[in-house]
Design a protein around this motif. Sequence first.
Motif, PDB file in Angstrom:
ATOM      1  N   LYS A 297       0.728  11.970  15.282  1.00 26.63           N
ATOM      2  CA  LYS A 297       1.461  10.830  14.692  1.00 26.63           C
ATOM      3  C   LYS A 297       0.488   9.817  14.090  1.00 26.63           C
ATOM      4  O   LYS A 297      -0.618   9.626  14.621  1.00 26.63           O
ATOM      5  CB  LYS A 297       2.273  10.107  15.772  1.00 26.63           C
ATOM      6  N   THR A 298       0.928   9.177  13.018  1.00 24.39           N
ATOM      7  CA  THR A 298       0.055   8.189  12.378  1.00 24.39           C
ATOM      8  C   THR A 298       0.728   6.817  12.304  1.00 24.39           C
ATOM      9  O   THR A 298       1.883   6.706  11.885  1.00 24.39           O
ATOM     10  CB  THR A 298      -0.308   8.624  10.943  1.00 24.39           C
ATOM     11  N   ILE A 299      -0.033   5.814  12.720  1.00 23.71           N
ATOM     12  CA  ILE A 299       0.383   4.417  12.520  1.00 23.71           C
ATOM     13  C   ILE A 299      -0.689   3.828  11.614  1.00 23.71           C
ATOM     14  O   ILE A 299      -1.852   3.711  12.019  1.00 23.71           O
ATOM     15  CB  ILE A 299       0.382   3.618  13.839  1.00 23.71           C
ATOM     16  N   VAL A 300      -0.321   3.507  10.387  1.00 24.89           N
ATOM     17  CA  VAL A 300      -1.326   2.967   9.461  1.00 24.89           C
ATOM     18  C   VAL A 300      -1.073   1.466   9.298  1.00 24.89           C
ATOM     19  O   VAL A 300       0.043   1.051   8.982  1.00 24.89           O
ATOM     20  CB  VAL A 300      -1.280   3.684   8.095  1.00 24.89           C
ATOM     21  N   CYS A 301      -2.111   0.686   9.533  1.00 23.92           N
ATOM     22  CA  CYS A 301      -1.961  -0.767   9.441  1.00 23.92           C
ATOM     23  C   CYS A 301      -2.110  -1.255   8.007  1.00 23.92           C
ATOM     24  O   CYS A 301      -2.860  -0.681   7.208  1.00 23.92           O
ATOM     25  CB  CYS A 301      -3.009  -1.462  10.302  1.00 23.92           C
ATOM     26  N   ALA A 302      -1.403  -2.342   7.707  1.00 24.47           N
ATOM     27  CA  ALA A 302      -1.480  -2.973   6.392  1.00 24.47           C
ATOM     28  C   ALA A 302      -1.451  -4.475   6.591  1.00 24.47           C
ATOM     29  O   ALA A 302      -0.706  -4.979   7.432  1.00 24.47           O
ATOM     30  CB  ALA A 302      -0.283  -2.541   5.545  1.00 24.47           C
ATOM     31  N   SER A 303      -2.259  -5.197   5.814  1.00 28.32           N
ATOM     32  CA  SER A 303      -2.332  -6.651   5.986  1.00 28.32           C
ATOM     33  C   SER A 303      -1.492  -7.423   4.982  1.00 28.32           C
ATOM     34  O   SER A 303      -1.298  -8.625   5.137  1.00 28.32           O
ATOM     35  CB  SER A 303      -3.771  -7.150   5.847  1.00 28.32           C
ATOM     36  N   THR A 304      -1.053  -6.750   3.917  1.00 24.23           N
ATOM     37  CA  THR A 304      -0.262  -7.438   2.880  1.00 24.23           C
ATOM     38  C   THR A 304       0.883  -6.515   2.443  1.00 24.23           C
ATOM     39  O   THR A 304       0.840  -5.305   2.690  1.00 24.23           O
ATOM     40  CB  THR A 304      -1.118  -7.708   1.620  1.00 24.23           C
ATOM     41  N   LEU A 305       1.842  -7.113   1.736  1.00 26.72           N
ATOM     42  CA  LEU A 305       2.968  -6.308   1.261  1.00 26.72           C
ATOM     43  C   LEU A 305       2.509  -5.269   0.239  1.00 26.72           C
ATOM     44  O   LEU A 305       2.998  -4.133   0.239  1.00 26.72           O
ATOM     45  CB  LEU A 305       4.043  -7.230   0.666  1.00 26.72           C
ATOM     46  N   SER A 306       1.547  -5.626  -0.595  1.00 30.60           N
ATOM     47  CA  SER A 306       1.129  -4.623  -1.591  1.00 30.60           C
ATOM     48  C   SER A 306       0.411  -3.463  -0.883  1.00 30.60           C
ATOM     49  O   SER A 306       0.563  -2.307  -1.267  1.00 30.60           O
ATOM     50  CB  SER A 306       0.310  -5.246  -2.730  1.00 30.60           C
ATOM     51  N   GLU A 307      -0.314  -3.778   0.169  1.00 37.77           N
ATOM     52  CA  GLU A 307      -0.944  -2.687   0.931  1.00 37.77           C
ATOM     53  C   GLU A 307       0.130  -1.827   1.610  1.00 37.77           C
ATOM     54  O   GLU A 307       0.025  -0.599   1.666  1.00 37.77           O
ATOM     55  CB  GLU A 307      -1.920  -3.273   1.958  1.00 37.77           C
ATOM     56  N   VAL A 308       1.179  -2.471   2.099  1.00 37.20           N
ATOM     57  CA  VAL A 308       2.291  -1.729   2.719  1.00 37.20           C
ATOM     58  C   VAL A 308       2.821  -0.696   1.718  1.00 37.20           C
ATOM     59  O   VAL A 308       3.008   0.481   2.045  1.00 37.20           O
ATOM     60  CB  VAL A 308       3.435  -2.693   3.152  1.00 37.20           C
ATOM     61  N   LYS A 309       3.032  -1.144   0.465  1.00 36.52           N
ATOM     62  CA  LYS A 309       3.619  -0.238  -0.528  1.00 36.52           C
ATOM     63  C   LYS A 309       2.675   0.910  -0.848  1.00 36.52           C
ATOM     64  O   LYS A 309       3.093   2.067  -0.952  1.00 36.52           O
ATOM     65  CB  LYS A 309       3.969  -1.022  -1.799  1.00 36.52           C
ATOM     66  N   ASN A 310       1.372   0.609  -1.013  1.00 43.36           N
ATOM     67  CA  ASN A 310       0.413   1.688  -1.300  1.00 43.36           C
ATOM     68  C   ASN A 310       0.386   2.707  -0.164  1.00 43.36           C
ATOM     69  O   ASN A 310       0.378   3.914  -0.392  1.00 43.36           O
ATOM     70  CB  ASN A 310      -1.010   1.126  -1.463  1.00 43.36           C
ATOM     71  N   ILE A 311       0.386   2.203   1.047  1.00 32.44           N
ATOM     72  CA  ILE A 311       0.295   3.107   2.205  1.00 32.44           C
ATOM     73  C   ILE A 311       1.570   3.937   2.347  1.00 32.44           C
ATOM     74  O   ILE A 311       1.520   5.099   2.752  1.00 32.44           O
ATOM     75  CB  ILE A 311      -0.043   2.306   3.478  1.00 32.44           C
ATOM     76  N   ALA A 312       2.703   3.367   1.965  1.00 31.66           N
ATOM     77  CA  ALA A 312       3.973   4.110   2.064  1.00 31.66           C
ATOM     78  C   ALA A 312       3.907   5.403   1.251  1.00 31.66           C
ATOM     79  O   ALA A 312       4.546   6.401   1.604  1.00 31.66           O
ATOM     80  CB  ALA A 312       5.125   3.237   1.601  1.00 31.66           C
ATOM     81  N   GLU A 313       3.123   5.390   0.183  1.00 28.65           N
ATOM     82  CA  GLU A 313       2.985   6.607  -0.640  1.00 28.65           C
ATOM     83  C   GLU A 313       2.374   7.758   0.164  1.00 28.65           C
ATOM     84  O   GLU A 313       2.566   8.919  -0.162  1.00 28.65           O
ATOM     85  CB  GLU A 313       2.110   6.347  -1.882  1.00 28.65           C
ATOM     86  N   LEU A 314       1.643   7.440   1.211  1.00 23.33           N
ATOM     87  CA  LEU A 314       1.029   8.490   2.044  1.00 23.33           C
ATOM     88  C   LEU A 314       2.041   9.061   3.043  1.00 23.33           C
ATOM     89  O   LEU A 314       1.754  10.025   3.732  1.00 23.33           O
ATOM     90  CB  LEU A 314      -0.181   7.939   2.813  1.00 23.33           C
ATOM     91  N   LYS A 315       3.178   8.402   3.144  1.00 21.53           N
ATOM     92  CA  LYS A 315       4.261   8.819   4.041  1.00 21.53           C
ATOM     93  C   LYS A 315       3.794   9.038   5.494  1.00 21.53           C
ATOM     94  O   LYS A 315       4.011  10.102   6.087  1.00 21.53           O
ATOM     95  CB  LYS A 315       4.964  10.074   3.502  1.00 21.53           C
ATOM     96  N   PRO A 316       3.164   8.025   6.061  1.00 19.03           N
ATOM     97  CA  PRO A 316       2.781   8.149   7.480  1.00 19.03           C
ATOM     98  C   PRO A 316       4.040   8.011   8.359  1.00 19.03           C
ATOM     99  O   PRO A 316       5.120   7.693   7.848  1.00 19.03           O
ATOM    100  CB  PRO A 316       1.840   6.956   7.685  1.00 19.03           C
TER     101      PRO A 316
END
Length: 219
Positions: free
Chosen positions: A115-134
């Motif tokens: 399982k992966t929990i990927v941290c993000a510090s900003t909303l734009s980082e949240v959106k970029n990371i969502a593309e990885l579908k963790p």
Amino acid sequence: MDKPLIIINFKNYQKVSGKSSLNFVKKLNKFRKRKYEIILCPTILTTSLVVKNSKFKVFTQFVNKTNYGAHTGNICLDELQSLGVTGCLLNHSEKKIKFDKLTKIVALCKKKKIKTIVCASTLSEVKNIAELKPDYIAYEAKQLIGGNISITEAKPEIILKAVEEVKKISRRTKILCGAGIHSKEDLGHALILGAQGVLIAHSIIESKNPKKFLEEMLI
Ligand code: G3P
């Protein structure tokens, strides 16, 4: 809805390092409520000890190599998995990972059913990371980490927005939030905003009795 997740990040706090981690874990083991899923992220060096002595799932705080091999001084996912680790926390703001590297690690974790929990510090980082579908994205505002103002109080609109935006990009990914979380109100608020759970560090680690802390928070 799945059970709310409570991720306890030990970071490198002395109170939960080396053999002292055992004392903490033994107290936590006495916590019995089943309405929540508790996951521990011990210090890297106590991973094996914590897996053996905890009744909860254990995720690693970091990983930078996925396969066994000639990688001196690295943290290898294959080895962690063989010890009983079932997930990893990645890209914490205290341990960032370059995006291309993160992309590869998330993909390999999926293959290995970690399982992966990927941290993000900003909303734009949240959106970029969502593309990885963790499996999870943990939104943590850097400036609130370690303090007593919770992210649910200071940035509720970003949590709401993160839930909404991530739904559009990856339906499998759930949102968690962390930074300054310390009370049942913070947890309740996070769940109302659409998060699946929270990450907690200093407030539980510094508490006199972690079992009591959980009992008061997870009612
Ligand atoms: O990963 C959890 C963390 O960064 C939040 O830390 O000490 O504010 O609960 P803390």
